[in-house]
Scaffold this active site. Structure first.
Site, PDB file in Angstrom:
ATOM      1  N   ARG A 105     -35.240  22.295   7.821  1.00  0.00           N
ATOM      2  CA  ARG A 105     -34.203  22.750   8.735  1.00  0.00           C
ATOM      3  C   ARG A 105     -34.533  24.119   9.331  1.00  0.00           C
ATOM      4  NH1 ARG A 105     -29.033  21.144   5.029  1.00  0.00           N
ATOM      5  NH2 ARG A 105     -30.434  21.924   3.398  1.00  0.00           N
ATOM      6  N   TYR A 136     -33.147   8.452  -9.657  1.00  0.00           N
ATOM      7  CA  TYR A 136     -33.212   9.909  -9.712  1.00  0.00           C
ATOM      8  C   TYR A 136     -33.744  10.371 -11.070  1.00  0.00           C
ATOM      9  CZ  TYR A 136     -31.835  14.800  -9.376  1.00  0.00           C
ATOM     10  OH  TYR A 136     -31.847  16.179  -9.350  1.00  0.00           O
ATOM     11  N   VAL A 170     -25.059  22.052 -10.931  1.00  0.00           N
ATOM     12  CA  VAL A 170     -25.197  23.294 -10.176  1.00  0.00           C
ATOM     13  C   VAL A 170     -24.368  23.163  -8.907  1.00  0.00           C
ATOM     14  CG1 VAL A 170     -26.801  24.906  -9.087  1.00  0.00           C
ATOM     15  CG2 VAL A 170     -27.545  23.575 -11.072  1.00  0.00           C
TER      16      VAL A 170
END
Length: 248
Positions: A39, A145, A178
């Site tokens: 980005r 994952y 987190v």
């Protein structure tokens, strides 16, 4: 050898969350921080506010990624880039999500390590830090994952064995919950995102993960911080589950 003996750091996935916090914290340690992410706007903001050297790039573009790394005299590699596409049960994951998650979480990290090791070995100094997950150490109802983070765990352990005698250190950082944008990028269903994010507990912050990395870089050269597990006090893993099935 401590953080003051290093010069160039590479941080992948540096445009948000843990990666951004790492880049900002390490830039305050008088290090040349190369921040890599996709980005551009976020990287430009990071550069203007922290002084990081930024590179807009998809780490899944193996050739461009490794070509860049080979041009930098990398002292510290922080493999942070990761995604959670296909985060639910494997049976529900699309082929695209499987490839994206494996390519980002595992393949790119392996290529990065391979690219920086020759220089580290020649200079007899360096530190590879892999951002793993508690999901790679303990059972989690997210096979895809968990498998990718489990691969990072084994990669970290095996690298330690391969690099014995080189002076290069390897550390694995394994966070639990987190406070990041992880679920926003991993899940498409807004209601499911809301449920996943509403943990009801005080989560670990990205800055606290960054401080754990600074600690692992700052211990004396004869000490290797193998692995750090961080999770909220009110989060835990393990236990047993039972499913009863009535038969007629």
């Amino acid at each position: 050898m401590t953080i003051n003996d290093y010069k160039n750091v590479v941080v992948t996935g540096a445009s948000s969350g843990i990666g951004e916090a790492i880049a900002r914290c390490l830039s305050q340690e008088d290090l040349n921080v190369h921040a890599i992410a996709r980005r551009t706007e976020r990287l430009e903001d990071l550069s203007s506010t922290s002084g990081c050297l930024v590179h807009t790039m998809d780490v899944c573009d193996s050739k461009a990624f490794t070509d860049l790394l080979e041009k930098i005299e990398v002292d510290v590699l922080i493999n942070n880039a990761g995604v959670g596409r296909g985060y639910g049960q494997l049976v529900e994951a699309s082929y695209e999500d499987i490839d994206t998650t494996i390519d980002t979480n595992v393949k790119a990290a392996v290529h990065a390590v391979r690219a920086v090791l020759p220089g580290m070995i020649e200079r007899k100094r360096g530190h590879v830090i892999n951002i793993g997950s508690m999901a790679g150490l303990y059972p989690l109802a997210s096979s895809l994952y968990g498998a990718t983070k489990g691969a990072m765990h084994v990669l970290s352990m095996d690298l330690r064995l391969e690099l014995q005698g080189t002076g290069i250190r390897v550390t694995e950082i394994c966070p639990g919950r987190v406070s990041t944008e992880f679920y926003d990028a991993a899940i498409d269903d807004p209601e499911l995102i809301k449920r996943k994010k509403d943990s009801g507990i005080k989560e670990v912050t990205s800055e606290e993960i960054a401080q754990a990395i600074i600690y692992s870089l700052n211990v004396p050269q004869h000490v290797n911080v193998n692995r750090i597990e961080l999770q909220p006090t009110e989060q835990t893993y393990g236990g047993m589950q039972f499913t009863s099935k009535e038969t007629k």
